[in-house]
Scaffold this motif. Structure first.
Motif, PDB file in Angstrom:
ATOM      1  N   THR A  74      20.146  86.514-105.514  1.00  0.00           N
ATOM      2  CA  THR A  74      21.164  87.283-106.220  1.00  0.00           C
ATOM      3  C   THR A  74      20.520  88.433-106.992  1.00  0.00           C
ATOM      4  OG1 THR A  74      22.334  85.203-106.517  1.00  0.00           O
ATOM      5  CG2 THR A  74      23.132  87.074-107.774  1.00  0.00           C
ATOM      6  N   ILE A  77      19.859  91.311-104.772  1.00  0.00           N
ATOM      7  CA  ILE A  77      21.076  92.085-104.489  1.00  0.00           C
ATOM      8  C   ILE A  77      21.399  92.993-105.669  1.00  0.00           C
ATOM      9  CG2 ILE A  77      23.558  91.884-104.103  1.00  0.00           C
ATOM     10  CD1 ILE A  77      22.963  89.259-102.623  1.00  0.00           C
ATOM     11  N   LYS A  78      21.242  92.449-106.878  1.00  0.00           N
ATOM     12  CA  LYS A  78      21.533  93.267-108.063  1.00  0.00           C
ATOM     13  C   LYS A  78      20.605  94.484-108.137  1.00  0.00           C
ATOM     14  CE  LYS A  78      21.679  89.708-111.040  1.00  0.00           C
ATOM     15  NZ  LYS A  78      21.952  88.884-112.215  1.00  0.00           N
ATOM     16  N   MET A  81      21.750  97.005-105.434  1.00  0.00           N
ATOM     17  CA  MET A  81      23.038  97.651-105.636  1.00  0.00           C
ATOM     18  C   MET A  81      23.056  98.506-106.896  1.00  0.00           C
ATOM     19  SD  MET A  81      25.180  96.992-103.297  1.00  0.00           S
ATOM     20  CE  MET A  81      25.282  95.985-101.858  1.00  0.00           C
ATOM     21  N   ARG A  82      22.464  97.972-107.958  1.00  0.00           N
ATOM     22  CA  ARG A  82      22.596  98.674-109.237  1.00  0.00           C
ATOM     23  C   ARG A  82      21.599  99.794-109.405  1.00  0.00           C
ATOM     24  NH1 ARG A  82      22.255  93.949-113.330  1.00  0.00           N
ATOM     25  NH2 ARG A  82      24.267  92.937-113.052  1.00  0.00           N
TER      26      ARG A  82
ATOM     27  N   LEU B 122      30.220  95.104-107.621  1.00  0.00           N
ATOM     28  CA  LEU B 122      28.871  95.644-107.486  1.00  0.00           C
ATOM     29  C   LEU B 122      28.852  96.760-106.445  1.00  0.00           C
ATOM     30  CD1 LEU B 122      26.210  94.838-108.804  1.00  0.00           C
ATOM     31  CD2 LEU B 122      25.774  93.337-106.892  1.00  0.00           C
ATOM     32  N   THR B 126      28.707 101.467-106.338  1.00  0.00           N
ATOM     33  CA  THR B 126      27.769 102.327-105.617  1.00  0.00           C
ATOM     34  C   THR B 126      28.522 103.451-104.907  1.00  0.00           C
ATOM     35  OG1 THR B 126      27.919 101.056-103.574  1.00  0.00           O
ATOM     36  CG2 THR B 126      26.254 100.358-105.164  1.00  0.00           C
TER      37      THR B 126
END
Lengths: 520, 278
Positions: A74, A77-78, A81-82, B122, B126
């Protein structure tokens, strides 16, 4: 309809409650936020050790680091994406995807983990080793082979014990995470489980640990799992690492923090939390070479080099730590620090420069860079020639000649073709220190055009268009890797050069659209 | 959805239990359910101990998580009420092109696993509109982001029950109010709203309860930064990952107490004969 008598009282109380909550919120904000805070993503098991390390680090340096916990997948993924945060702590196999996706800049191994058997306190079933797990009627818990590294390792152990069918018949539960199985043993729902030693250590008040005899553990020369997402993982040595992230706004502070955690002091804290030590030598194979290799690598080469480094590690067990930056910046670093083993800048010119001080032991050609113009999809500004870059209203992104090779070569190309430098200067809206950022600037629409390497343009092929520069007007960069004279691991560095310039390396370069032959 | 006491007081009072088949079966099943829930709570209490619970209140991190949970769930509740009452009314009273579609879309967040909402948020941030919102000062590690997650998980329940509540209001009563000189807004405020009150409050309670329990999307979208984005469900998870089961359960008991107090408060608040505050 008559208004209720308690209405005002209830309204009043509601108002008091809301005011109270807002007050609570406000007093939670009493600490003024300092200028610079780092954000570190931490996988679950590593949390207590990292928490303590960062407390020590803050006491020493005043640097605050916030931690975001979660399972490593996880967290990955963060990060992706972020595009926010500075550091990432996880165990294998997450370093490979982090690096392959270009999310991490550098990784340090800080500890390792190995499998152990956990049983309830007092060991009521009297389990003494892996063979006892085959005892009929035992309730055994394992981690899911689909989702966990440990799940891949367990069958190898059972095969070595020679009782795989018997042990697997006892499996009562397969869970996603080792912590969950260990908890199930702790509350008495299972008689035994196989988890990482660090996971067991966190529950030392509730669980006893039984070691798995070394002959039953995976062998470093044989047992390697390959998965589509993560590449190869050496099952005998699962490493815990900290990596600095590409998204970091404070790369220097992030690096300093990572170096502290990877220092002997940091490693000692991991050992105290039940982690295995980092292997100083990979069972003799890298012993002659000593520690990991350090490679200074031009940022534009990262997509291919990060994969080559992984492949090299999988083949030889030797970790290559990469320092990615603009070639000009790396050159000053090499000259100043006089440490490290390999230098792979964006052009041989940089090797020539440091060789004036006698710093290059040997050099080997690796790839060729051809500058192209990268424009937005559909080329809305109609850019076809270098002259078009001088048109009023074209927002231009160029590399800084002092920082990176693309900047240096762009200057040469523009001068050679007598392009109006004053007009270029007016249009210049972004001056970057690496070629990679230029691609991103075009992709996000902040600039209309940039001059980048062909391989970087290919990387952005989905979101941008490429306009070639005619060969006669162009300049080609020749990229070579040099072994540094002050390297203490020259033999191992030479092996890396052979690997990167050999068939394996060429195939990886070609897959990432780098030219391994000079353009015709 | 009928409340046990109608605003006009014209329904017969709720009876006590009698000994016949229906009452025995229904009371029996109720008792089994209550016993099952209590058994779980007792097991939790048995595993942890008083010192652990007291210790929580000495931990700065846990106190911050309690505070953050209270603040975010209350903000979410307010936001949900502001949205759900008018939206539920619109779904119940107006027929417009795409009404069935709208009705279905309202239910989507209920069907989705909450973690999907986190991943979707999330990914949304983007995209170009997401970046624009971030440019306006929205931060993923903030109270606003927590409230956003909670809102998406909770709002559907409240809109759904608001619609059901307004559906159950006899529209003839509204027409009578209109003929007696009420404006539409007055008829809404003085007739529909009081009658639908029970259903609206039930919806709000459900939404609040969902908001307090939100966890999956927070782990993905907001993260679990101590003192900053850690709410109580996150604390439970974090403690479990490092094997402190008794601490996780102590936190769960604190959540239970919070929920009990909040629900009792809402029941008390709604026990008057009129729709409070309006």
């Amino acid at each position: 309809m008559v208004a209720s008598d308690h209405l005002p009282a209830r309204c009043g109380l509601l108002a008091v409650l809301v005011a109270g909550l807002i007050g609570l919120w406000a007093c939670g904000k009493d600490e003024p936020a300092p200028e610079l805070r780092l954000l570190c993503y931490v996988g679950g098991t590593m949390r207590p050790a990292v928490e303590e390390l960062l407390r020590i680090y803050e006491e020493k340096t005043g640097q605050k680091v916030e931690l975001d916990y979660g399972d490593s997948g996880t967290n990955l993924i963060k990060v992706e994406m972020r595009r926010w945060g500075d550091l990432y702590v996880a165990h294998d196999p997450f370093l490979a995807p982090l690096m392959n996706k270009g999310l991490g800049t550098q990784g340090w191994t800080v500890a390792a983990i190995s499998p152990v058997i956990v049983v309830p306190k007092g060991n009521p079933k009297g389990i003494t080793g892996a063979a006892d797990l085959a005892r009929p009627g035992l309730r055994l818990g394992l981690t899911d082979p689909e989702y966990s590294t440990l799940g891949h390792i367990c069958p190898v152990i059972f095969d070595k014990v020679g009782l795989r069918a018997e042990i697997e018949a006892n499996v009562d539960t397969n869970m996603r995470m080792g912590g969950q199985v260990a908890n199930a043993v702790a509350v008495g729902n299972l008689d035994a489980a196989i988890v990482w030693n660090a996971v067991a250590h966190l529950r030392a008040d509730k669980l006893d640990t039984v070691d798995i005899a070394p002959p039953f553990l995976p062998d470093p020369d044989v047992d390697v799992v390959t998965s589509a997402t993560f590449g190869e993982v050496d099952m005998s040595y699962i490493k815990v690492f900290i990596a600095t992230l590409e998204s970091s706004r404070h790369p220097r502070a992030a690096r300093a923090c990572a170096e502290f955690i990877a220092s002997p002091e940091g490693k000692a804290v991991f050992a105290r939390y039940g982690f295995s030590p980092v292997r100083e030598s990979d069972r003799g194979r890298a012993a002659a070479a000593g520690g990991p290799l350090r490679l200074y690598c031009g940022a534009g080469l990262r997509p291919a080099v990060s994969e080559i480094v992984q492949a090299f590690a999988a083949e030889t067990g030797v970790v290559v730590e990469c320092d990615y930056a603009g070639s000009g910046m790396l050159m000053s670093r090499v000259k100043l620090q006089r440490e490290g083993d390999l230098f792979l800048p964006g052009d041989v010119w940089y090797l020539d420069q440091i060789d004036k001080e006698g710093l290059v032991e040997s050099r080997t050609m690796v790839t060729y860079f051809v500058p192209v113009m990268l424009v937005q999809k559909g080329n809305p500004k109609g850019i076809g020639t270098l002259e078009d870059l001088t048109r009023p209203g074209v927002r231009l992104g160029l590399g800084n000649p002092d920082a990176c090779q693309i900047g240096r070569i762009t200057e040469q190309i523009l001068t050679k073709n007598a392009v109006d430098m004053e007009a270029i200067g007016k249009n210049l809206t972004f001056h970057s220190v690496t070629v990679n950022e230029l691609g991103l600037q075009v992709q996000t629409g902040r600039v209309d055009a940039a001059i980048v390497w062909d391989a970087i343009a290919a990387y952005y092929a989905d979101s941008c268009d490429t306009v070639p520069i005619p060969l006669a007007q162009n300049e080609i960069s020749r990229v070579a890797i040099g072994v540094l004279r002050f390297s203490e691991h020259k033999e191992m560095a030479g092996r890396f050069v052979d690997f990167a310039a050999g068939e394996n390396g060429k195939a990886i370069f070609a897959r990432h659209h780098y030219r391994v032959e000079p353009p015709a | 959805m009928r409340h046990d006491r109608s605003p006009d007081g014209d329904l017969p009072p709720v009876a006590g239990p009698h000994l016949h088949v229906l009452s025995v079966v229904s009371m029996g099943l109720l008792a089994i359910f209550l016993a099952a829930v209590l058994a779980l709570v007792v097991a939790d209490v048995g595993y942890t101990d008083w010192e652990t619970v007291v210790g929580l209140f000495r931990s700065r991190e846990v106190m911050a998580a309690i505070r953050l949970t209270a603040v975010t769930s209350t903000l979410t509740l307010m936001l949900v009420v502001v949205f759900s009452v008018p939206a539920g009314y619109a779904l119940s009273r107006y027929r417009f092109p795409g009404h069935t579609l709208a009705d279905t879309v309202v239910d989507l967040p209920i069907v989705l696993p909450p973690v999907v909402i986190g991943v979707s948020l999330l990914v949304f941030f983007t995209t170009a509109p997401g970046r624009w919102i971030e440019g306006m000062g929205f931060r993923p590690h903030s109270v606003a982001a927590i409230v956003l997650c909670q809102f998406f998980v909770a709002a559907s329940y409240a809109i759904r029950s608001a619609k059901a509540a307004f559906d159950s209001v006899d529209r003839n009563l509204e027409h009578v109010a209109l003929t007696l000189g009420c404006t539409r807004a007055q008829a809404f405020r003085m007739v529909s709203l009081p009658i639908a009150r029970g259903g609206l409050i039930a919806g709000a309670i459900m939404a609040w309860a969902r908001a307090v329990g939100v966890f999956g999307p927070l782990m993905v979208f907001v993260g679990s930064i101590r003192m900053k984005t850690e709410v109580l469900p996150t604390t439970v998870y974090l403690e479990l990952t490092i094997g402190r089961i008794e601490v996780a359960l102590a936190v769960a008991l604190v959540m239970l107490a919070m929920a009990f107090i909040a629900l009792a408060f809402i029941h008390w608040l709604s026990s008057g004969r009129r729709w409070w505050g309006l």
